[in-house]
Design a protein around this motif. Structure first.
Motif, PDB file in Angstrom:
ATOM      1  N   VAL A 146       0.874  -1.178   0.000  1.00 36.04           N
ATOM      2  CA  VAL A 146       0.000   0.000   0.000  1.00 36.04           C
ATOM      3  C   VAL A 146       0.907   1.222   0.000  1.00 36.04           C
ATOM      4  O   VAL A 146       1.690   1.418   0.922  1.00 36.04           O
ATOM      5  N   THR A 187      -2.678   4.165  -1.513  1.00 29.84           N
ATOM      6  CA  THR A 187      -3.213   3.406  -2.647  1.00 29.84           C
ATOM      7  C   THR A 187      -2.745   1.960  -2.571  1.00 29.84           C
ATOM      8  O   THR A 187      -1.543   1.691  -2.629  1.00 29.84           O
ATOM      9  N   THR A 215      -2.878  -3.758  -6.545  1.00 31.95           N
ATOM     10  CA  THR A 215      -3.864  -4.762  -6.958  1.00 31.95           C
ATOM     11  C   THR A 215      -3.258  -6.153  -6.803  1.00 31.95           C
ATOM     12  O   THR A 215      -2.035  -6.332  -6.830  1.00 31.95           O
ATOM     13  N   VAL A 245     -14.549   3.218   7.884  1.00 30.95           N
ATOM     14  CA  VAL A 245     -15.030   3.422   6.512  1.00 30.95           C
ATOM     15  C   VAL A 245     -16.483   3.875   6.517  1.00 30.95           C
ATOM     16  O   VAL A 245     -16.873   4.815   5.799  1.00 30.95           O
ATOM     17  N   LYS A 296     -18.004   7.418   5.263  1.00 26.64           N
ATOM     18  CA  LYS A 296     -19.044   7.426   4.228  1.00 26.64           C
ATOM     19  C   LYS A 296     -20.243   8.259   4.676  1.00 26.64           C
ATOM     20  O   LYS A 296     -20.809   9.030   3.879  1.00 26.64           O
ATOM     21  N   GLU A 354     -13.202   9.438  -2.985  1.00 27.88           N
ATOM     22  CA  GLU A 354     -12.904   8.037  -2.712  1.00 27.88           C
ATOM     23  C   GLU A 354     -12.287   7.920  -1.324  1.00 27.88           C
ATOM     24  O   GLU A 354     -11.558   8.804  -0.883  1.00 27.88           O
ATOM     25  N   ARG A 363      -9.950   4.987   0.448  1.00 25.27           N
ATOM     26  CA  ARG A 363      -9.250   3.768   0.048  1.00 25.27           C
ATOM     27  C   ARG A 363      -8.183   3.419   1.078  1.00 25.27           C
ATOM     28  O   ARG A 363      -7.834   4.222   1.937  1.00 25.27           O
ATOM     29  N   GLY A 364      -7.665   2.210   0.937  1.00 23.84           N
ATOM     30  CA  GLY A 364      -6.612   1.762   1.825  1.00 23.84           C
ATOM     31  C   GLY A 364      -6.850   0.344   2.280  1.00 23.84           C
ATOM     32  O   GLY A 364      -7.645  -0.399   1.689  1.00 23.84           O
ATOM     33  N   GLN A 365      -6.141  -0.055   3.326  1.00 21.89           N
ATOM     34  CA  GLN A 365      -6.288  -1.372   3.924  1.00 21.89           C
ATOM     35  C   GLN A 365      -6.370  -1.227   5.429  1.00 21.89           C
ATOM     36  O   GLN A 365      -5.679  -0.374   6.015  1.00 21.89           O
ATOM     37  N   LEU A 393      -6.075   4.406   6.004  1.00 21.37           N
ATOM     38  CA  LEU A 393      -7.058   4.845   5.021  1.00 21.37           C
ATOM     39  C   LEU A 393      -6.727   6.252   4.537  1.00 21.37           C
ATOM     40  O   LEU A 393      -6.158   7.064   5.276  1.00 21.37           O
ATOM     41  N   GLN A 447      -9.601  10.803  -0.553  1.00 26.37           N
ATOM     42  CA  GLN A 447      -9.234  11.654  -1.683  1.00 26.37           C
ATOM     43  C   GLN A 447     -10.203  12.835  -1.743  1.00 26.37           C
ATOM     44  O   GLN A 447     -11.414  12.650  -1.845  1.00 26.37           O
TER      45      GLN A 447
END
Length: 409
Positions: free
Chosen positions: A193, A200, A203, A317, A321, A332, A334-336, A340, A343
């Protein structure tokens, strides 16, 4: 010796100006909360940039440190010591690794990894196999070698000439990886990450492709897990969640929960190229740091703690949201795990540092990852009540900055 009080102004008077620290000075912490010189309280969603992952003044870590303080502080590397050996054994028992090298920081762990990769290639394939492939927007440390390997030109400006035979490719771009990695490549280094580069994640296909290309071209695959490692992803190390095993892995930050320590993990075969005298560190493997880090790994490797990271990830998260549904501040999240990044929307472009400053006014500590991403790295064991309170404060920050952005210039 001066006994005069110190303040934020003292920094400007006595320190090299390579940092721009916050206007307040934290003086104490407990769990996921901090207090500054005036007694103001803050919820800590930063953890010293993903370092104090078990919170401030964790009682078991404090007890281990106190015990070691009364026994042995330091030995040169002409000796070994029990805490270092116990930590190395625990790391080899919980990862792919068979051998460990200790340093003082993530940059030094990466420096060791990159040197080892070149030495290994020299030993096995001759002196021409020297190319190192890394990613744009990567961050691997601040030494001249690691800052050059990291693909962010802003960190190398003014420091030329830089080390050579380095190639930078787009993160998560399979085509560029295939074109760049060849028989002259000794190593590929990647963050599972990207932290400083925008939070980010890699993948699955990208890491699998890097592994296959390294195998094809006899190159070593290095995972820099300085920021995402030691439980922050919801796995002890992020590679375990991907199911892609590197040849070398680097760790630091949360490894010591605030005690300075880094580690390079690798296999017996690769480690053999670091014969006596090829690399070293005066403080690497320090008994104080290793005693604490051994307890850190013991605690964080517990399945229930790692499951707790995943549960807190979901809460964070969902909280972000809910805030975004109301204010539309992010494009967005994102992360793990508990690393996090949010953006920022185009209307807030370049305002990430404004979020940090506003958060401080509201009693919250957050981070940036570039100018357009707000980064969150709370404790892995942050109480749910503190997580909820931190989100409440962050909502107030978001409301303030969205309203300000909507005002006519």
């Amino acid at each position: 010796m001066s006994t005069a009080p110190v303040s934020r102004q003292t920094f400007d008077e006595v320190m090299v100006p390579n940092y721009a620290p916050a206007a307040f000075i934290p003086v104490s912490g407990k769990g996921s909360r901090l207090w500054d010189q005036s007694g103001k309280e803050y919820i800590d969603f930063a953890c010293g940039i993903a370092v104090t992952s078990l919170g401030h003044l964790h009682p078991e870590l404090t007890a281990v440190l106190h015990e070691q303080v009364d026994r042995l502080w330091h030995l040169s590397n002409t000796f070994t010591n029990e805490p270092a050996l116990r930590l190395a054994r625990r790391l080899t028992e919980t990862t792919f690794a068979e051998r460990v090298f200790f340093s003082n920081s993530g940059a030094e762990a990466n420096e060791a990894a990159l040197k080892l990769a070149r030495r290994y290639a020299h030993d096995h394939f001759g002196g021409d196999k020297t190319k190192i492939v890394s990613c744009k927007q990567a961050f691997h440390g601040r030494t001249l070698f690691t800052v050059s390997v990291g693909g962010q030109p802003k960190y190398t400006e003014g420091f030329a000439p830089l080390p050579g035979d380095l190639t930078h490719i787009e993160f998560n771009n399979l085509t560029e990886a295939e074109l760049a990695i060849d028989d002259n490549t000794c190593a590929v280094i990647v963050e599972p990450v990207q932290g400083e580069g925008g939070v980010t994640p890699a993948t699955q296909a990208y890491l699998e492709k890097l592994r296959a290309l390294c195998d094809q071209h006899n190159a070593l695959l290095i995972f820099d897990e300085v920021q995402i490692g030691v439980g922050r992803s919801g796995q002890l190390f992020s590679y375990q969640g991907y199911g892609v095993t590197p040849d070398i892995l680097t760790s630091a930050k949360a490894l010591g929960n605030g005690m300075p320590i880094g580690a390079m993990l690798t296999t017996k075969k690769v480690a053999a190229s670091f014969v006596v005298g090829t690399h070293g560190s005066t403080y690497g493997g320090n008994p104080l740091a290793c005693a604490v880090a051994d307890k850190v790994i013991e605690l964080i490797s517990q399945p229930e703690l790692l499951e707790g990271v995943k549960a807190r990830h979901q809460l964070l998260v969902e909280g972000l949201k809910r805030i975004n549904d109301k204010y539309h501040a992010f494009t967005e999240v994102r992360g793990q795990g508990l690393l996090l990044g949010a953006q920022l929307a185009p209307s807030l472009k370049g305002k990430a540092k404004d979020f940090v400053n506003a958060a401080a006014r509201h009693g919250l500590v957050v981070l940036v990852a570039g100018t357009d991403v707000v980064r969150f790295a709370p404790s892995l064991i942050i109480p749910e009540a503190d997580l909820a309170e931190g989100l409440k404060r962050f909502e107030a920050v978001t409301a303030e900055l969205v309203e300000k952005a909507a005002q006519p210039a």
